[in-house]
Design a protein around this motif. Structure first.
Motif, PDB file in Angstrom:
ATOM      1  N   VAL A  59       3.852   5.897  -7.450  1.00 30.25           N
ATOM      2  CA  VAL A  59       2.636   5.216  -7.891  1.00 30.25           C
ATOM      3  C   VAL A  59       2.700   4.939  -9.391  1.00 30.25           C
ATOM      4  CG1 VAL A  59       0.141   5.485  -8.228  1.00 30.25           C
ATOM      5  CG2 VAL A  59       1.192   6.106  -6.036  1.00 30.25           C
ATOM      6  N   ASN A  60       3.122   5.925 -10.163  1.00 31.26           N
ATOM      7  CA  ASN A  60       3.251   5.725 -11.613  1.00 31.26           C
ATOM      8  C   ASN A  60       4.247   4.613 -11.927  1.00 31.26           C
ATOM      9  OD1 ASN A  60       1.441   7.763 -12.214  1.00 31.26           O
ATOM     10  ND2 ASN A  60       3.013   9.341 -12.398  1.00 31.26           N
ATOM     11  N   GLU A  94       2.573   1.205 -11.093  1.00 32.03           N
ATOM     12  CA  GLU A  94       1.523   0.881 -12.056  1.00 32.03           C
ATOM     13  C   GLU A  94       2.125   0.433 -13.384  1.00 32.03           C
ATOM     14  OE1 GLU A  94      -2.204   3.679 -10.585  1.00 32.03           O
ATOM     15  OE2 GLU A  94      -0.858   4.414 -12.161  1.00 32.03           O
ATOM     16  N   HIS A 143       3.366  10.439  -6.010  1.00 35.82           N
ATOM     17  CA  HIS A 143       2.809  10.268  -7.353  1.00 35.82           C
ATOM     18  C   HIS A 143       3.781   9.594  -8.311  1.00 35.82           C
ATOM     19  CE1 HIS A 143      -0.577  12.524  -5.950  1.00 35.82           C
ATOM     20  NE2 HIS A 143       0.187  13.560  -5.641  1.00 35.82           N
ATOM     21  N   ARG A 189      -5.532   5.608  -8.140  1.00 34.76           N
ATOM     22  CA  ARG A 189      -4.959   6.878  -7.670  1.00 34.76           C
ATOM     23  C   ARG A 189      -5.845   7.447  -6.582  1.00 34.76           C
ATOM     24  NH1 ARG A 189      -0.833   8.941 -10.393  1.00 34.76           N
ATOM     25  NH2 ARG A 189      -0.380   8.204 -12.452  1.00 34.76           N
ATOM     26  N   HIS A 240      -2.988   5.672  -2.425  1.00 34.95           N
ATOM     27  CA  HIS A 240      -2.925   5.971  -3.852  1.00 34.95           C
ATOM     28  C   HIS A 240      -2.655   4.716  -4.682  1.00 34.95           C
ATOM     29  CE1 HIS A 240      -2.686  10.494  -3.686  1.00 34.95           C
ATOM     30  NE2 HIS A 240      -2.491  10.166  -2.410  1.00 34.95           N
ATOM     31  N   TYR A 241      -2.230   3.642  -4.026  1.00 33.26           N
ATOM     32  CA  TYR A 241      -1.921   2.400  -4.742  1.00 33.26           C
ATOM     33  C   TYR A 241      -2.049   1.251  -3.766  1.00 33.26           C
ATOM     34  CZ  TYR A 241       0.767  -1.113  -7.363  1.00 33.26           C
ATOM     35  OH  TYR A 241       1.166  -2.243  -8.030  1.00 33.26           O
ATOM     36  N   THR A 244       0.858  -1.185   0.000  1.00 34.63           N
ATOM     37  CA  THR A 244       0.000   0.000   0.000  1.00 34.63           C
ATOM     38  C   THR A 244       0.892   1.232   0.000  1.00 34.63           C
ATOM     39  OG1 THR A 244      -1.737  -1.128   1.244  1.00 34.63           O
ATOM     40  CG2 THR A 244      -1.799   1.271   1.224  1.00 34.63           C
ATOM     41  N   ILE A 245       0.580   2.194  -0.866  1.00 32.30           N
ATOM     42  CA  ILE A 245       1.319   3.457  -0.917  1.00 32.30           C
ATOM     43  C   ILE A 245       0.351   4.583  -0.586  1.00 32.30           C
ATOM     44  CG2 ILE A 245       2.696   5.026  -2.330  1.00 32.30           C
ATOM     45  CD1 ILE A 245       3.453   2.637  -4.081  1.00 32.30           C
ATOM     46  N   SER A 272      -5.194  -1.377  -8.325  1.00 32.73           N
ATOM     47  CA  SER A 272      -4.508  -0.123  -8.036  1.00 32.73           C
ATOM     48  C   SER A 272      -5.369   1.039  -8.440  1.00 32.73           C
ATOM     49  CB  SER A 272      -3.162  -0.063  -8.790  1.00 32.73           C
ATOM     50  OG  SER A 272      -3.384  -0.170 -10.160  1.00 32.73           O
TER      51      SER A 272
END
Length: 411
Positions: free
Chosen positions: A391-392, A395, A388, A411, A99-100, A90-91, A409
């Motif tokens: 997360v990118n 993903e 961010h 955002r 966010h993820y 988990t982020i 996942s």
């Protein structure tokens, strides 16, 4: 053991000294013995296996750590201890907003996404138990290494230990970590501070004594990131949670804090994280102690002029930040690959100097990519842009190794 006597290797034909009984050195010894029937002696500065805390959990990758365990004949045993749900992630940002989220399978999936967790203590014990009795000499600190002869046909080196003993070896392998003594013999490089500092926290019996923290972390990891700070939290197999309270600060910037008094670092970090949600600050508030550590690394392109009879593996050769989970994996792969090179020397009569030089070049070519990724990831995790960019990254990575429907996942 009589200090007046010289140390002799168990392998009279080709004497090998492995300096350092960490994951890399033990993997080398295990693969040498199990795959190639070659003996060696491991010299470890600790007095016993459990002399000190060995750290938290490691994720072992298919083409490096897991591959090395297969070569050592330990893969089946590893799978008994592997925690595939430890890959859960988990982020969040500093408000605690997720966010993820990634929920892993409870068994091996194969491919690059197969990175189960195992406690470092268990992995190290597995490797130690795989070795022949007497392979490891405990409490042996190297204080000097000297070349026995300048004759090109003789690559022997003598090690002198703190207890006054000495030993002469055909090959000396520096597997002695970040602040390697052996590195100085072949390289002028020293680790440099990356600008990132963390304090390590261990919450024991998390489900019982730290239920709020345990719920956040779940089976795997919870990573909270923002404003060049982070709380990196990871479940361990013994029921504890390791937390790394991470900030950017100049080298020795926290030298004024007495870390032997937990209330001093607690007060400091609560101030640094004052605008973070209370649900996240629980990791700081409930910490029984804080162990200060700075992130150091060697240059990504670190190489050295090959010196016959001496080489390096693991952190001694390519110390990197932990932000790609590659350090231990690369050390284990180094150990397995060096064992294969040594087998060529011992069993097939290959030249020591050219064989070791080729191993070193191949090691550099393999490790430069993960070392570069580790440095890049550190600046991505501990940044103004976090979470961010992170997360990118995840993903994109997960989309490349598994159908998007297998991840959850958002955002």
């Amino acid at each position: 053991m009589n200090p007046s006597k010289n140390i002799t290797s168990d392998s009279p034909q080709f004497k090998i000294a492995v300096v350092g009984g960490g994951i890399g050195g033990l993997t080398l010894a295990s693969v040498l013995q199990q795959a190639y029937k070659i003996k060696c002696t491991v010299f470890e500065v600790d007095d016993a296996e459990n002399s000190r805390d060995q750290g938290g959990s490691l994720d072992l990758h298919v083409n490096s750590g897991q591959l090395a365990l297969k070569k050592a004949g330990l893969f089946d045993l590893f799978q008994k201890h592997a925690r595939y749900q430890g890959q859960d992630l988990t982020i969040t940002d500093k408000t605690g907003k997720a966010h993820y989220e990634e929920v892993s399978n409870d068994g091996p999936t194969g491919g690059a996404g197969d990175r189960p967790e195992i406690d470092r203590t268990i992995l190290r014990h597995m490797l130690i138990e795989s070795l022949e009795e007497g392979t490891i000499q405990w409490g042996k600190k190297v204080v000097k290494i000297e070349e026995d002869s300048k004759d090109n046909c003789n690559h022997h080196h003598t090690l002198t230990f703190q207890d006054g003993q000495t030993g002469s070896f055909d090959l000396v392998v520096g597997a002695d970590g970040a602040w390697s003594k052996l590195r100085k013999f072949v390289s002028d490089a020293t680790p440099f501070y990356t600008g990132v500092f963390f304090a390590e926290v261990c919450l024991s019996r998390a489900d019982i004594d730290h239920s709020a923290a345990a719920k956040l972390v779940g089976n795997g990891s919870c990573v909270a990131l923002q404003d060049n700070k982070g709380l990196l939290c990871q479940r361990n197999g013994d029921g504890s949670i390791r937390v790394y309270v991470t900030i950017r600060v100049e080298e020795n910037g926290l030298s004024h804090i007495d870390f032997t008094n937990p209330e001093e670092p607690r007060s400091y970090f609560l101030e640094r994280f004052s605008d973070w949600d209370d649900s996240l600050k629980v990791f700081i508030k409930e910490a029984p102690s804080f162990i200060p550590r700075g992130f150091y690394m060697l240059p990504v392109d670190h190489t050295w002029k090959s010196h016959p009879g001496v080489t390096l593996i693991g952190d001694a050769a390519h110390l990197m930040s932990p932000f790609a989970g590659e350090g231990a994996n690369m050390a284990m792969l180094d150990g397995a690959n060096l064992a294969a090179a040594i087998s060529e020397i011992v069993h097939n009569g290959k030249d020591l100097a050219t064989t070791i030089e080729k191993f070193e070049k191949d090691m550099h070519d393999i490790v430069i990519v993960p070392a570069s990724e580790s440095a890049k990831n550190m600046d991505m995790f501990i940044s103004d842009d976090a979470p961010h960019g992170v997360v990118n990254f995840f993903e994109t990575m997960m989309a490349s190794i598994a159908p998007q429907s297998e991840t959850n996942s958002s955002r």
